[in-house]
Design an enzyme around this catalytic site. Structure first.
Site, short mmCIF file in Angstrom:
data_model
loop_
_atom_site.label_atom_id
_atom_site.label_comp_id
_atom_site.label_asym_id
_atom_site.label_seq_id
_atom_site.Cartn_x
_atom_site.Cartn_y
_atom_site.Cartn_z
N ASP A 22 67.24 26.84 38.69
CA ASP A 22 66.58 25.59 39.07
C ASP A 22 67.16 24.37 38.35
O ASP A 22 66.74 23.25 38.61
CB ASP A 22 65.08 25.69 38.74
CG ASP A 22 64.37 26.66 39.67
OD1 ASP A 22 64.90 26.94 40.77
OD2 ASP A 22 63.28 27.15 39.30
N LYS A 62 55.76 26.14 35.76
CA LYS A 62 55.28 26.32 37.15
C LYS A 62 55.20 27.81 37.49
O LYS A 62 54.21 28.28 38.03
CB LYS A 62 56.24 25.59 38.09
CG LYS A 62 55.87 25.64 39.54
CD LYS A 62 56.41 24.45 40.31
CE LYS A 62 57.89 24.54 40.60
NZ LYS A 62 58.20 25.29 41.82
N ARG A 90 70.82 22.23 47.81
CA ARG A 90 71.09 21.48 46.57
C ARG A 90 72.57 21.27 46.31
O ARG A 90 72.94 20.41 45.51
CB ARG A 90 70.42 22.19 45.38
CG ARG A 90 68.92 21.98 45.40
CD ARG A 90 68.23 22.53 44.18
NE ARG A 90 66.82 22.17 44.24
CZ ARG A 90 65.84 22.81 43.62
NH1 ARG A 90 66.11 23.85 42.85
NH2 ARG A 90 64.60 22.41 43.74
N LYS A 139 67.29 26.32 48.55
CA LYS A 139 66.14 25.91 47.72
C LYS A 139 65.36 24.83 48.48
O LYS A 139 65.50 24.72 49.70
CB LYS A 139 66.64 25.42 46.36
CG LYS A 139 67.20 26.54 45.50
CD LYS A 139 66.11 27.46 45.04
CE LYS A 139 66.63 28.62 44.22
NZ LYS A 139 65.59 29.60 43.96
N ARG A 142 63.53 18.22 42.24
CA ARG A 142 64.50 18.34 41.14
C ARG A 142 65.71 17.41 41.35
O ARG A 142 66.31 16.93 40.40
CB ARG A 142 64.95 19.78 40.98
CG ARG A 142 63.77 20.70 40.66
CD ARG A 142 64.20 21.97 39.96
NE ARG A 142 63.16 22.98 40.02
CZ ARG A 142 62.08 23.03 39.24
NH1 ARG A 142 61.89 22.13 38.31
NH2 ARG A 142 61.20 23.99 39.38
N ARG A 153 51.59 32.60 38.55
CA ARG A 153 51.27 34.00 38.27
C ARG A 153 49.92 34.14 37.57
O ARG A 153 49.20 35.11 37.78
CB ARG A 153 52.40 34.62 37.45
CG ARG A 153 53.66 34.83 38.30
CD ARG A 153 54.90 34.90 37.44
NE ARG A 153 56.10 35.29 38.17
CZ ARG A 153 56.88 34.46 38.87
NH1 ARG A 153 56.56 33.18 38.97
NH2 ARG A 153 57.97 34.91 39.48
N GLY A 182 57.71 27.55 47.65
CA GLY A 182 58.30 28.84 48.02
C GLY A 182 57.72 29.97 47.19
O GLY A 182 57.50 31.08 47.70
N GLN A 217 61.55 35.80 42.89
CA GLN A 217 60.45 35.71 43.86
C GLN A 217 60.36 37.00 44.67
O GLN A 217 59.28 37.52 44.92
CB GLN A 217 60.64 34.50 44.78
CG GLN A 217 60.49 33.19 44.02
CD GLN A 217 60.65 31.97 44.90
OE1 GLN A 217 61.04 32.08 46.06
NE2 GLN A 217 60.36 30.81 44.35
N SER A 271 66.76 37.56 42.85
CA SER A 271 65.64 36.64 43.11
C SER A 271 64.36 37.13 42.46
O SER A 271 63.85 38.20 42.78
CB SER A 271 65.43 36.49 44.62
OG SER A 271 64.15 35.93 44.86
C1 S3P Z 1 60.78 31.32 40.84
C2 S3P Z 1 61.98 31.95 41.01
C3 S3P Z 1 63.23 31.27 41.32
C4 S3P Z 1 63.10 29.74 41.20
C5 S3P Z 1 61.80 29.21 41.70
C6 S3P Z 1 60.63 29.86 40.99
C7 S3P Z 1 59.62 32.13 40.48
O1 S3P Z 1 63.59 31.58 42.62
O2 S3P Z 1 64.15 29.10 41.86
O3 S3P Z 1 61.74 27.81 41.46
O4 S3P Z 1 58.62 31.56 40.01
O5 S3P Z 1 59.68 33.33 40.65
P1 S3P Z 1 64.46 32.91 42.92
O6 S3P Z 1 64.52 33.70 41.68
O7 S3P Z 1 63.72 33.59 43.98
O8 S3P Z 1 65.80 32.39 43.31
#
Ligand code: S3P
Length: 695
Positions: A320, A26, A351, A347, A392, A31, A99, A174, A172
């Site tokens: 995750d 995913k 969770r 999340k 999940r 990306r 997210g 993200q 993180s």
């Molecule tokens: C993700 C980063 C993770 C993960 C999310 C996907 C990504 O979050 O939990 O499902 O694709 O960058 P964080 O690293 O922000 O916690």
């Protein structure tokens, strides 16, 4: 947007076997779309995850004028618009449950000349966004959030961004990725320092697109003012999806799976490290590189797991996978302790709380803490679990069903499609006993009708599938057809004559020249049956059409019944008809007539009846029926046929004719149809009064 009605039902006794290929990663799929859209030239993507989250990203870029062909079997062709080629979207961009889409897109949109609005579903609308809006504001962006720093995000265009040097307070990926993407547009260098390593797909992929990325001890920098060059991307299987099968195989005696072509980027393999530390037998074979990412086949065998204290440095690398890992912990000997994972509370659901509640509903000693959980492994029972719409959590509890000694019902599972389309089919194919129901909206604590769960070892809130179902099973001639039809009419409910479906398959086989032992061919016919049931109120009967032709009479012929009994013994045919049978379950209720209604098709039926009658009596009833139609039949040959049919139906390996353990038996040998119907109606009234449901 996903509805809340999808319920998974997991029966005990399943296993996991064989090779399993999980869908594309995913994070990498998101990306690939983003960088492909911002690049100069055409980017080809293979293995793209066609899940709702990555499709939300794709939709957003299409709305901003990026041309994309596909997805077709995981293949995309993206005609990049270049870093400055995005156009203002016509309205707010809806990112559903995702997210990653929202946080990464915010970085890109903060630097565009146009305004934009990012919004999402109820879960995404609760998730914290200040972690990105604050550092983006430091770069010069202007973004408004809802009070509390949650979505929607209103992003003002036309801002000039400045590179910053940012030390992230939380680990993180993200946040890191959002800032690096904004950094592509900023003046000077943008650097992000992470408190612990997080997934580095953005850095790797930026490099594949020709962008210079500086990486040194926990600090990653990009410079603004460059360009991205289109490339080809191979998306590996998602280790986060594979994790459910890893845990499932590890906890199930005799299980062994080989997960092929899975991404094993070291920033994602926390789940492998943690499971190994718990004693799992887990080997990585055939390691290779594909599209800048390491890939391998992961073989997992049933193992004796032991509880551990999970090393803190593994938390971001398995962020995750904790829902699945909590299930492993519940099946391990001793205590498993997780700390330093407060991120799990923000999340798709909280969770920590939601998993603790679910585990407790199954009788597991699970104690949530502020930033983790303490789980004492032991016996897993059946019960009802609310996934709170978290994909999940739903999949983790589905795997728990491999070790539970009762049925597990999991509510609110539609969001599984956000990350793992085809999960149910893949898991079922590997041996998990999983069924899907469209049940009443509501959590486990708000039942609307129903009875205690079949084979469930302890008291819990009743597993309730609405609308209510009454199943009537029994051998041919027991009166079930007549009784069920009358009962349905009295209750004003729908009626399923499941035998007719098998007869229809037999008839279709005759029409299409498919042999009665060609299981695959018959299953195909069963899946594609073009049938129509039409109520004929004048005749007080149902007319049945196959391929547009009326076949009501032909279906009742003895030869058709004979062929149906052979066809019905084939597992692929029964499997192919399962979902079709379940679609008959519609408000206000269903009376289902057949041989495995209470045991297989509707195991949660509110009331299950098993009708019997002596073989002699059944032969006499049949004899009278056929004689009345002017047919020339012999009683002794009918008796022999009935006995042979009974033996075949009872002895078949798949879904044999047998009473459900909680069925009420009624011997109809010396009862009239009216007597039987009255008895069942009385039973139903009594049950529904107990469950306080109006009849
Ligand atoms: C993700 C980063 C993770 C993960 C999310 C996907 C990504 O979050 O939990 O499902 O694709 O960058 P964080 O690293 O922000 O916690």
């Amino acid at each position: 947007m996903a509805d809340h009605n999808t319920t998974f039902i997991i029966h005990p006794g399943g296993t996991l076997q064989g090779p399993v290929r999980v869908p594309g990663d995913k994070s990498i799929s998101h990306r690939a779309v983003m960088l492909g859209a911002l690049a100069d030239g055409e980017t080809e993507v293979h293995g793209f995850l066609e899940g709702e989250d990555s499709l939300a990203t794709l939709r957003a870029f299409r709305a901003m004028g990026v041309e994309v062909e596909g997805p077709r079997d995981g293949h995309l062709r993206i005609r990049g618009a270049g870093l400055d080629g995005l156009r203002a979207p016509p309205g707010p961009l809806d990112l559903g449950n995702s997210g990653t889409s929202m946080r990464l897109l915010a970085g890109i949109l903060a630097a565009q000349p146009f305004d934009s609005v990012l919004q999402g579903d109820a879960s995404l609308s609760r998730r914290p966004m200040a972690r990105i809006t604050h550092p983006l504001a430091r770069m010069g962006a202007r973004i408004e959030t809802a009070p509390g720093g949650t979505p929607p995000l209103r992003i003002h265009g036309g801002r000039r961004l400045q590179g910053i040097d940012y030390v992230m307070p939380v680990a993180s990926a993200q946040v890191k990725s959002c800032l690096l993407l904004a950094g592509l547009y900023a003046e000077g260098r943008t650097c992000v320092t992470e408190p612990a390593p997080t997934r580095d797909h953005t850095e790797r992929m930026l490099a594949s697109f020709g962008c210079e990325v500086l990486r040194e001890a926990g600090r990653i920098c990009v410079a603004g003012g460059g360009r991205l060059r289109a490339t080809a991307i191979e998306v590996p299987g998602d280790i986060s999806s594979a994790a459910f099968f890893m845990v499932g195989a590890a906890i199930t005696p005799g299980a062994e799976v080989c997960l092929t072509g899975v991404g094993i980027n070291p920033t994602r393999t926390g789940v492998v490290n943690i499971l190994r530390a718990m004693g799992a037998s887990l080997d990585i074979e055939n390691e290779r590189m594909a599209g800048g990412e390491p890939v391998g086949d992961i073989r997992v065998r049933a193992s004796r797991l032991r509880g551990i204290v999970i090393p803190r440095d593994q938390v971001p690398l398995a962020i995750d996978e904790f829902p699945a890992l909590f299930i492993a912990a519940a099946c391990a000997e001793g205590e498993t302790v997780l700390q330093g994972a407060a991120e799990l509370r923000v999340k798709e659901s909280d969770r920590i709380q939601v998993m603790a509640d679910g585990l407790r509903a199954l009788g597991v000693d699970a104690r949530p803490t502020d930033d983790g959980m303490v789980i004492r492994g032991g016996r897993l029972g059946g019960g009802c679990v609310d996934s709170h719409g978290d994909h999940r959590i739903a999949m983790a509890f589905a795997m728990a069903g491999l070790r539970a000694d009762g049925i597990i019902e999991i509510r609110d599972c539609a969001n599984v499609a956000t990350s793992f389309p085809g999960f149910v089919e893949l898991a079922r194919h590997a041996g998990l006993q999983i069924n899907v129901m469209q049940s009443g909206k509501g959590s486990c604590t708000r039942p609307t009708s129903g009875t205690a769960m079949e084979r469930s070892p302890r008291e819990h809130s009743p597993p309730v599938i609405t609308p209510p179902v009454i199943t009537i099973d029994g051998p041919g001639g027991s009166g079930k057809g007549t009784v069920s039809r009358l009962l349905a009419r009295r209750l004003g409910w729908h009626f399923l004559d499941s035998g007719a479906l098998y007869r229809l398959v037999a008839l279709a086989a005759r029409h299409h020249d498919v042999a009665l032992d060609d299981a695959a061919g018959l299953a195909r016919l069963a899946r594609n049956l073009d049938v129509r049931f039409e109520e004929d109120s004048d005749l007080d009967d149902v007319c049945i059409y196959l391929d547009g032709r009326e076949v009501t009479g032909a279906l009742r012929e003895e030869s058709c019944g004979e062929a149906a009994s052979q066809v019905a013994a084939l597992a692929p045919v029964r499997e192919a008809l399962l979902d079709r049978q379940r679609t008959f379950c519609r408000p206000p209720g269903l009376v289902a007539d057949g041989r495995d209604m209470g045991t297989v098709v509707f195991p949660h039926a509110a009331l299950k009846i098993f009708l019997t009658a002596s073989a002699g009596e059944r032969a006499r009833r049949r004899y009278k029926q056929l004689k009345d139609k002017g047919m020339d039949v012999r009683l002794d040959s009918l008796l022999r046929e009935i006995e042979a049919r009974d033996a075949r139906d009872r002895g078949r390996r798949h879904a044999p004719l047998k009473p459900a353990p909680d069925a009420v038996h009624i011997d109809t040998t010396s009862l009239t149809v009216e007597d039987v119907v009255a008895r069942i109606l009385a039973l139903w009234r009594e049950r529904s009064a107990r469950a306080s449901v109006p009849v």
